[in-house]
Write an enzyme that holds these catalytic residues in place. Structure first.
Site, PDB file in Angstrom:
ATOM      1  N   GLY B  54       0.826  -1.187   0.000  1.00 51.27           N
ATOM      2  CA  GLY B  54       0.000   0.000   0.000  1.00 51.27           C
ATOM      3  C   GLY B  54       0.865   1.243   0.000  1.00 51.27           C
ATOM      4  O   GLY B  54       1.969   1.246   0.529  1.00 51.27           O
ATOM      5  N   SER B  55       0.361   2.335  -0.589  1.00 47.39           N
ATOM      6  CA  SER B  55       1.076   3.610  -0.522  1.00 47.39           C
ATOM      7  C   SER B  55       0.872   4.237   0.852  1.00 47.39           C
ATOM      8  O   SER B  55       0.117   3.726   1.676  1.00 47.39           O
ATOM      9  CB  SER B  55       0.574   4.547  -1.621  1.00 47.39           C
ATOM     10  OG  SER B  55       0.924   4.031  -2.885  1.00 47.39           O
ATOM     11  N   GLY B  56       1.565   5.336   1.105  1.00 53.88           N
ATOM     12  CA  GLY B  56       1.452   6.013   2.385  1.00 53.88           C
ATOM     13  C   GLY B  56       2.655   5.792   3.281  1.00 53.88           C
ATOM     14  O   GLY B  56       2.694   6.280   4.406  1.00 53.88           O
ATOM     15  N   HIS B  57       3.639   5.025   2.762  1.00 52.71           N
ATOM     16  CA  HIS B  57       4.843   4.736   3.545  1.00 52.71           C
ATOM     17  C   HIS B  57       6.083   5.384   2.931  1.00 52.71           C
ATOM     18  O   HIS B  57       7.205   4.964   3.209  1.00 52.71           O
ATOM     19  CB  HIS B  57       5.061   3.225   3.633  1.00 52.71           C
ATOM     20  CG  HIS B  57       3.865   2.467   4.108  1.00 52.71           C
ATOM     21  ND1 HIS B  57       3.303   2.703   5.334  1.00 52.71           N
ATOM     22  CD2 HIS B  57       3.116   1.499   3.519  1.00 52.71           C
ATOM     23  CE1 HIS B  57       2.252   1.887   5.485  1.00 52.71           C
ATOM     24  NE2 HIS B  57       2.115   1.164   4.396  1.00 52.71           N
ATOM     25  N   LYS B 105       6.133  -7.730   2.624  1.00 51.83           N
ATOM     26  CA  LYS B 105       5.846  -7.463   4.035  1.00 51.83           C
ATOM     27  C   LYS B 105       4.647  -8.318   4.466  1.00 51.83           C
ATOM     28  O   LYS B 105       3.699  -8.494   3.683  1.00 51.83           O
ATOM     29  CB  LYS B 105       5.531  -5.975   4.248  1.00 51.83           C
ATOM     30  CG  LYS B 105       6.656  -5.047   3.799  1.00 51.83           C
ATOM     31  CD  LYS B 105       6.505  -3.628   4.299  1.00 51.83           C
ATOM     32  CE  LYS B 105       5.227  -2.931   3.857  1.00 51.83           C
ATOM     33  NZ  LYS B 105       5.037  -2.849   2.383  1.00 51.83           N
ATOM     34  N   ASP B 110      -1.087  -8.347   0.884  1.00 47.86           N
ATOM     35  CA  ASP B 110       0.178  -8.387   0.145  1.00 47.86           C
ATOM     36  C   ASP B 110       0.622  -9.823  -0.113  1.00 47.86           C
ATOM     37  O   ASP B 110       1.037 -10.170  -1.222  1.00 47.86           O
ATOM     38  CB  ASP B 110       1.282  -7.664   0.942  1.00 47.86           C
ATOM     39  CG  ASP B 110       1.078  -6.152   1.007  1.00 47.86           C
ATOM     40  OD1 ASP B 110       0.462  -5.601   0.082  1.00 47.86           O
ATOM     41  OD2 ASP B 110       1.541  -5.532   1.980  1.00 47.86           O
ATOM     42  N   HIS B 219       0.030   1.311   9.780  1.00 52.52           N
ATOM     43  CA  HIS B 219      -1.247   1.644   9.156  1.00 52.52           C
ATOM     44  C   HIS B 219      -2.221   2.238  10.157  1.00 52.52           C
ATOM     45  O   HIS B 219      -3.425   2.214   9.952  1.00 52.52           O
ATOM     46  CB  HIS B 219      -1.897   0.397   8.555  1.00 52.52           C
ATOM     47  CG  HIS B 219      -1.038  -0.310   7.586  1.00 52.52           C
ATOM     48  ND1 HIS B 219      -0.220  -1.352   7.947  1.00 52.52           N
ATOM     49  CD2 HIS B 219      -0.836  -0.118   6.261  1.00 52.52           C
ATOM     50  CE1 HIS B 219       0.427  -1.776   6.872  1.00 52.52           C
ATOM     51  NE2 HIS B 219       0.083  -1.050   5.850  1.00 52.52           N
TER      52      HIS B 219
END
Lengths: 332, 332
Positions: B54-57, B105, B110, B219
């Protein structure tokens, strides 16, 4: 206030312990004077370059000490100018026999103290020159200074002058290059939130849930105006347009710098960068180099700034030259 | 919610436009598949390494694409796994004839999607191996996964495996090295605030003015417990002690990584790093390399995590090897 600190009075001291522990390959720390300096200082036959100012803008300035950038940085308390003794100590540490250049952001305390330090160093036989950075187009005068504030351009100036010094350029040349950089660079910033100085314990200002402050400085001082937040495209317009109105960039090649104020995540800064590039392309301005990230911050403020430097071939060459610091690194 | 975005549905798309514009010398972007890949992919006679999530990292994972690290990264929507088609596209883009390694991860989505992508790639004749990162000692199971979560160690694994691949190591060797890394690395994080997913529009959780969440994931999912904030020294103890309780680090050399969650300024991360080093020194654990900064973030969450990797000579050699990415760069 929630912060990862031990004591509001020890923030700078404790942080310098971390810098020293993390980057012993690059820098040493004079804890008495709160000066971060290159492990190999003074470098013989090189002009020494120092900067400094209040802490809270990390990685600037301590994170820019190393090969190809600064020889030393003086850390004041948070948002408070270092004192002349610190600047004198730094000047002496980096004097390699060809003089020392002080890069000074235009804030009243910094200017006064660097002036005094330069006089003291001269009295001890060290030739010192100073260059003033005042690139912020937002306001003419502000809470902290007369004239324009020194903001994002400082990062680009430290990189480019550092590279020139590393190549052996003399003090006079560096001063003239600094004037060219100042003449060709402008910045504008905005905030989504205030920042909290540890000793104050509360935010510098409060904004409503849909409100931003446009034209903000790097100390939570007031900007031009409060507005309702728009899209990233609209915010980019609020930042880029005043810069283009202030200096004629038509037909230029620029180094574009989108800087985060500390609490804004990278995913948003890249969105802002894309929007800045769109505006510049529409104006026929060509971005030849860029920098996107948190480099001159304002503690935990959310927001960003844009800096545009009209760059000639020499500036681009110096920008590309190797730099090995904690905050900026390439080429080695 | 105040963010520098155009539309909550376009955050990842717009950010990738910025990444592409800023780093055209390093990476290309396949916008249809939201894949960031090396400009020189596929590199002949090198195992291709991809990751994603996921994006945001940010800067993880797209910011770690380049020489000596990842060959490609798949960007999911914010905090949402990429789909198998994205991973398959990335796998095909980086296959240089010696197989492709997926660094995954440990989050349910994922794991499932990378498995499916590996099967699809195999069906097309590409040899794929996967390694699972699950270094978070905080909780056994969580909102997003069964078993331990993959957090900070991911950054170190991507750097070290990337260097090994660049040196020509084969797929089997990289898998065994990944297992050694997983066996020797542990992490623990904490938050001072929740984070706001753009599509949700409000923070993942709320904390009182003096409260922190210990054992947080990346998250905004719950941690171990809520506590009253203490000093940086006390917070360092809350993070380091559970790691040392989980794995025997006595007498080891470690790579120590103090990571910011996105909204915590560098000045605080260096204070935390100094405190982490003090604890390790008292335990006879020697820090031989370190990383301090925002590398695996959680949007605008304030907080930090600590990762400790027991490092042997080979790992240190690979850590020091050149890396040229937007997020991590040295040696070239």
């Amino acid at each position: 206030m929630k912060k990862l600190i031990n004591d509001v009075n020890d923030v700078v001291k404790d942080s310098l312990l971390g810098v020293e522990a993390a980057h012993a390959d690059l820098v040493c720390v004079d804890h008495d004077n709160k000066v971060v300096y290159r492990v190999d200082a003074p470098v013989a036959n090189k002009v020494g370059i120092i900067s400094g100012g209040g802490s809270g803008h990390e990685p600037m300035h301590g994170g820019f000490v190393g090969l190809g950038m600064l020889d030393a940085a003086c850390a004041g308390e948070v948002f408070t100018s270092p004192v002349p003794d610190q600047m004198l100590a730094a000047t002496k540490l980096v004097d390699g026999g060809r003089g020392v250049l002080h890069i000074v952001k235009n804030y009243t305390g910094d200017v006064m103290n660097f002036d005094m330090a330069a006089e003291m160093a001269s009295a001890e036989g060290i030739r010192v020159e100073s260059v003033l950075i005042d690139d912020d187009v937002a306001v003419q005068d502000s809470l902290y200074t007369a004239g324009r504030r020194g903001v994002g351009l400082t990062v680009l100036v430290e990189k480019i002058l550092g590279a020139a010094a590393e190549e052996g350029k003399d003090l006079d040349y560096l001063v003239s290059l600094a004037h060219r950089l100042s003449a060709n660079g402008r910045s504008m910033g905005m905030a989504l939130s205030g920042c909290t100085v540890p000793a104050a314990g509360k935010p510098s200002f409060d904004l409503a849930d849909d409100e931003i402050e446009v034209g903000i400085g790097i100390h939570g001082e007031p900007g031009r105006e409060r507005r309702t937040i728009g899209t990233a495209a609209e915010v980019a317009e609020m930042l880029v347009r005043p810069i283009l109105d202030d200096l004629d960039y038509r037909g230029s090649e620029v180094i574009a710098f989108v800087n985060g104020m500390g609490a804004t995540p990278l995913i948003e800064l890249y969105i802002m960068y894309a929007e800045v590039v769109k505006i510049l392309q529409a104006e026929g301005i060509r971005v030849v180099r860029c920098l996107v990230g948190n480099y001159i911050t304002s503690l935990d403020m959310a927001g960003c700034s844009v800096t545009l430097l009209k760059a000639d071939d020499e500036m681009i060459h110096l920008w590309d030259a190797p730099v090995v610091t904690a905050g900026l690194r390439w080429g080695r």
